[in-house]
Scaffold this active site. Structure first.
Site, PDB file in Angstrom:
ATOM      1  N   ARG A  73     -26.161  -9.688 -11.814  1.00 20.33           N
ATOM      2  CA  ARG A  73     -25.158 -10.744 -11.932  1.00 20.33           C
ATOM      3  C   ARG A  73     -25.338 -11.439 -13.281  1.00 20.33           C
ATOM      4  O   ARG A  73     -26.414 -11.958 -13.581  1.00 20.33           O
ATOM      5  CB  ARG A  73     -25.336 -11.762 -10.792  1.00 20.33           C
ATOM      6  CG  ARG A  73     -24.447 -12.955 -10.928  1.00 20.33           C
ATOM      7  CD  ARG A  73     -24.556 -13.966  -9.780  1.00 20.33           C
ATOM      8  NE  ARG A  73     -23.692 -15.085 -10.110  1.00 20.33           N
ATOM      9  CZ  ARG A  73     -24.045 -16.365 -10.090  1.00 20.33           C
ATOM     10  NH1 ARG A  73     -25.236 -16.732  -9.678  1.00 20.33           N
ATOM     11  NH2 ARG A  73     -23.197 -17.294 -10.461  1.00 20.33           N
ATOM     12  N   HIS A 118     -19.590 -19.751 -16.063  1.00 18.41           N
ATOM     13  CA  HIS A 118     -20.839 -20.404 -15.646  1.00 18.41           C
ATOM     14  C   HIS A 118     -21.095 -21.593 -16.576  1.00 18.41           C
ATOM     15  O   HIS A 118     -22.030 -21.585 -17.377  1.00 18.41           O
ATOM     16  CB  HIS A 118     -21.980 -19.388 -15.673  1.00 18.41           C
ATOM     17  CG  HIS A 118     -23.205 -19.779 -14.897  1.00 18.41           C
ATOM     18  ND1 HIS A 118     -23.742 -18.999 -13.896  1.00 18.41           N
ATOM     19  CD2 HIS A 118     -24.015 -20.861 -14.974  1.00 18.41           C
ATOM     20  CE1 HIS A 118     -24.829 -19.584 -13.394  1.00 18.41           C
ATOM     21  NE2 HIS A 118     -25.012 -20.716 -14.036  1.00 18.41           N
ATOM     22  N   ASN A 162     -19.005 -20.628 -11.180  1.00 17.97           N
ATOM     23  CA  ASN A 162     -20.326 -20.899 -10.612  1.00 17.97           C
ATOM     24  C   ASN A 162     -20.543 -22.381 -10.310  1.00 17.97           C
ATOM     25  O   ASN A 162     -20.351 -23.232 -11.181  1.00 17.97           O
ATOM     26  CB  ASN A 162     -21.412 -20.464 -11.593  1.00 17.97           C
ATOM     27  CG  ASN A 162     -22.802 -20.766 -11.064  1.00 17.97           C
ATOM     28  OD1 ASN A 162     -23.265 -20.119 -10.125  1.00 17.97           O
ATOM     29  ND2 ASN A 162     -23.467 -21.767 -11.639  1.00 17.97           N
ATOM     30  N   GLU A 163     -20.958 -22.674  -9.107  1.00 25.19           N
ATOM     31  CA  GLU A 163     -21.379 -24.021  -8.692  1.00 25.19           C
ATOM     32  C   GLU A 163     -20.527 -25.144  -9.268  1.00 25.19           C
ATOM     33  O   GLU A 163     -21.029 -25.990 -10.031  1.00 25.19           O
ATOM     34  CB  GLU A 163     -22.839 -24.267  -9.095  1.00 25.19           C
ATOM     35  CG  GLU A 163     -23.837 -23.484  -8.303  1.00 25.19           C
ATOM     36  CD  GLU A 163     -25.276 -24.001  -8.498  1.00 25.19           C
ATOM     37  OE1 GLU A 163     -25.458 -25.126  -8.989  1.00 25.19           O
ATOM     38  OE2 GLU A 163     -26.204 -23.271  -8.122  1.00 25.19           O
ATOM     39  N   ASN A 304     -25.381 -19.999  -3.503  1.00 20.31           N
ATOM     40  CA  ASN A 304     -26.631 -20.309  -4.215  1.00 20.31           C
ATOM     41  C   ASN A 304     -27.412 -21.290  -3.366  1.00 20.31           C
ATOM     42  O   ASN A 304     -26.868 -22.292  -2.899  1.00 20.31           O
ATOM     43  CB  ASN A 304     -26.354 -20.975  -5.570  1.00 20.31           C
ATOM     44  CG  ASN A 304     -25.756 -20.018  -6.589  1.00 20.31           C
ATOM     45  OD1 ASN A 304     -25.584 -18.822  -6.308  1.00 20.31           O
ATOM     46  ND2 ASN A 304     -25.435 -20.536  -7.752  1.00 20.31           N
ATOM     47  N   TYR A 306     -31.462 -23.218  -3.029  1.00 22.44           N
ATOM     48  CA  TYR A 306     -32.807 -23.371  -3.579  1.00 22.44           C
ATOM     49  C   TYR A 306     -33.762 -24.191  -2.733  1.00 22.44           C
ATOM     50  O   TYR A 306     -34.944 -23.929  -2.710  1.00 22.44           O
ATOM     51  CB  TYR A 306     -32.737 -24.030  -4.969  1.00 22.44           C
ATOM     52  CG  TYR A 306     -32.273 -23.076  -6.041  1.00 22.44           C
ATOM     53  CD1 TYR A 306     -33.183 -22.293  -6.729  1.00 22.44           C
ATOM     54  CD2 TYR A 306     -30.919 -22.932  -6.335  1.00 22.44           C
ATOM     55  CE1 TYR A 306     -32.773 -21.398  -7.703  1.00 22.44           C
ATOM     56  CE2 TYR A 306     -30.494 -22.037  -7.307  1.00 22.44           C
ATOM     57  CZ  TYR A 306     -31.424 -21.267  -7.989  1.00 22.44           C
ATOM     58  OH  TYR A 306     -31.009 -20.382  -8.935  1.00 22.44           O
ATOM     59  N   GLU A 370     -27.847 -16.652  -5.673  1.00 18.40           N
ATOM     60  CA  GLU A 370     -29.004 -17.243  -6.347  1.00 18.40           C
ATOM     61  C   GLU A 370     -29.971 -17.791  -5.324  1.00 18.40           C
ATOM     62  O   GLU A 370     -29.565 -18.448  -4.352  1.00 18.40           O
ATOM     63  CB  GLU A 370     -28.610 -18.425  -7.254  1.00 18.40           C
ATOM     64  CG  GLU A 370     -28.055 -18.038  -8.582  1.00 18.40           C
ATOM     65  CD  GLU A 370     -27.716 -19.247  -9.458  1.00 18.40           C
ATOM     66  OE1 GLU A 370     -28.433 -20.264  -9.408  1.00 18.40           O
ATOM     67  OE2 GLU A 370     -26.707 -19.152 -10.165  1.00 18.40           O
TER      68      GLU A 370
HETATM   69  C1  GCO Z   1     -27.182 -23.030 -11.092  1.00 21.73           C
HETATM   70  C2  GCO Z   1     -27.437 -22.208 -11.932  1.00 21.73           C
HETATM   71  C3  GCO Z   1     -28.511 -21.712 -12.738  1.00 21.73           C
HETATM   72  C4  GCO Z   1     -29.805 -22.461 -12.738  1.00 21.73           C
HETATM   73  C5  GCO Z   1     -30.562 -22.261 -11.453  1.00 21.73           C
HETATM   74  C6  GCO Z   1     -31.918 -22.893 -11.446  1.00 21.73           C
HETATM   75  O1  GCO Z   1     -26.076 -22.499 -10.802  1.00 21.73           O
HETATM   76  O2  GCO Z   1     -27.735 -24.077 -10.890  1.00 21.73           O
HETATM   77  O3  GCO Z   1     -26.551 -21.142 -11.645  1.00 21.73           O
HETATM   78  O4  GCO Z   1     -27.876 -21.779 -13.959  1.00 21.73           O
HETATM   79  O5  GCO Z   1     -30.547 -21.999 -13.778  1.00 21.73           O
HETATM   80  O6  GCO Z   1     -29.848 -22.800 -10.401  1.00 21.73           O
HETATM   81  O7  GCO Z   1     -31.824 -24.272 -11.496  1.00 21.73           O
END
Ligand code: GCO
Length: 464
Positions: A73, A118, A162-163, A304, A306, A370
């Site tokens: 990706r 992005h 993205n996000e 995504n 985390y 992600e």
């Molecule tokens: C995000 C991002 C990445 C970051 C990752 C780590 O979408 O936040 O796609 O660019 O680097 O999340 O923080």
């Protein structure tokens, strides 16, 4: 359903984004984007060289081939292809660069998963309000159209944006500060989200009508959610967690799945806006036609994820902002380990987020785009291997025990790269990049070898 291994058709991927890895920021006719301007003007580091992938992409493809991923990706830099952001001027060198990457990937047996945008908005748009300006919808669709035309014969999996929550809510404080002082506070975030949603949906419809038959690919938008857990069992903390989910995901996912903003969000902002003497809600409305265009504009749900937040209501203030509308604080005194940039590490959060998506958005096919861990950079990175194993155990639990339809997992990131406001300190890579050497040498970490064995054997506890 085995909890310790993955089926043969499950996809493993890794990822990057243009601004974070490419560098070559003014090379061969690329135009400047918002991050080029912002980082060079206000930050102590920038992506001018980043991981130098603009010049070293063949090394990247070699590393990917070594690891043996199914998908890579990466994102297109808008101004590398369209230097001013508009379609009237195309930069052939930029087009060639992405053709080269795509061809090299396919030759190595790796499928591209291309993110069209992005966060690196053309700088020319800064003066006219960026994502707050409705015109950006057409400019984005023009750019996406060109991307399909140029690369869609070979790219079969597309992520539009993205996000959006992250960049609509974080980045623009600066935009409002420097370029857009005319806009009342507490408006930009919602206009940005609104235009992102329309840009995404119109792109989806364009692909569907103009390219789908010939190119036969799939499209989605990348949304992000960390788990929001009530800090205590009080009603207020419960409500805070619900409100967090509403603002973090519902705001953007609901329109794409069901065609409109969630009713709770509409009510909350109508009430607030009235109390603040706005003549209409700060949350814009979709027309009837727009609702029809929006509804169902995803072939897969790109997620995504985390971390986890233990939440409680934030004290009420008069500040006009998305943040204050959300009115949620993350408690810090939680007994869980954290990464070197403060992401709380708690793998079961992934399972719970997957379940939330299944239950709330009609059991979609989910591709995790992600999930990752940052460290200080050792090549021997047992901590990262542990993170991946813990996360994958939760993915299997989610598939086997909760019946969630997860089809792919993407480790963020392939390379150490420019981590936005954390600069180069947060190293997420399976592959180490030597930023001090002039040739930006790439070296596979132990986690890369682990990931390779995992992909080959399908076993979560594969050896290194
Ligand atoms: C995000 C991002 C990445 C970051 C990752 C780590 O979408 O936040 O796609 O660019 O680097 O999340 O923080």
């Amino acid at each position: 359903c085995s909890l310790t291994s993955f089926p043969a058709d499950f996809k493993f991927a890794t990822a990057s984004s243009a601004y974070q890895v490419e560098g070559g920021y003014l090379d061969d006719g690329k135009g400047r984007n918002w991050w080029d301007w912002f980082a060079n003007s206000y930050l102590k580091a920038n992506g001018n060289n980043a991981s130098n992938s603009y010049h070293k992409y063949l090394d990247d493809v070699n590393a990917l081939k070594d690891i043996g991923v199914d998908y890579y990706r990466f994102s297109l830099s808008w101004t590398r292809i369209l230097p001013k952001g508009f379609r009237y001027e195309v930069n052939d060198a930029g087009v060639e660069y992405y053709n080269n990457i795509i061809n090299a990937l396919l030759e190595a047996g790796i499928e591209p998963l291309v993110t069209i945008f992005h966060w690196d908005t053309p700088y020319t748009f800064s003066y006219v309000g960026e994502w707050a300006n409705p015109k950006i919808v057409d400019y984005f669709v023009d750019f996406a159209d060109l991307a399909f035309e140029l690369f869609g014969d070979r790219v079969k999996l597309w992520a539009t944006i993205n996000e959006p929550r992250t960049f609509c809510q974080d980045v623009p404080n600066t935009i409002t500060e420097y370029f857009f002082t005319e806009l009342p506070l507490g408006i930009y975030e919602y206009l940005c989200g609104h235009h992102v949603l329309l840009a995404h949906a119109k792109t989806y419809r364009l692909y569907e009508s103009k390219y789908q038959k010939m190119q036969n690919g799939k499209i989605g938008i990348v949304l992000n959610l960390d788990e929001n857990v009530p800090y205590s069992n009080s009603t207020e903390d419960d409500e805070a967690a619900e409100r967090a989910n509403l603002f973090d995901l519902g705001w953007l996912a609901n329109p794409i799945v069901y065609g409109d903003y969630p009713q709770d969000l509409k009510n909350l902002l109508a009430n607030k806006s009235a109390a603040q003497n706005f003549s209409s809600s700060r949350l814009p409305k979709f027309s009837c036609l727009e609702r029809r265009i929006l509804k169902g504009t995803f072939d897969l749900f790109f997620l995504n994820h985390y971390s986890v937040n233990h939440v409680t209501p934030a004290p009420y203030t008069n500040e006009l902002s998305w943040e204050n509308d959300r009115q949620v604080t993350r408690m810090e005194n939680i007994d869980l380990p954290q990464s070197n940039i403060g992401f709380v590490l708690h793998a079961p959060a992934l399972r719970s987020v997957l379940k939330h998506i299944k239950d709330t958005y009609g059991d979609p096919e989910i591709f995790i785009t992600e999930n990752g861990y940052s460290s200080d950079g050792n090549l021997t990175d047992w901590d990262r291997i542990q993170f991946i194993q813990d996360s994958l155990e939760q993915v299997r639990l989610s598939m086997c025990a909760d019946g969630v339809n997860v089809v792919g997992y993407t480790y963020w990131s392939l390379l150490d790269s420019f981590e936005w406001n954390s600069y180069y300190k947060a190293k997420f890579g399976l592959v180490h990049v030597d930023f001090d050497s002039s040739n930006f040498t790439r070296t596979l970490r132990d986690s890369a070898y682990y990931y390779r064995n995992l992909i080959q054997t399908r076993l979560i506890n594969a050896t290194v």
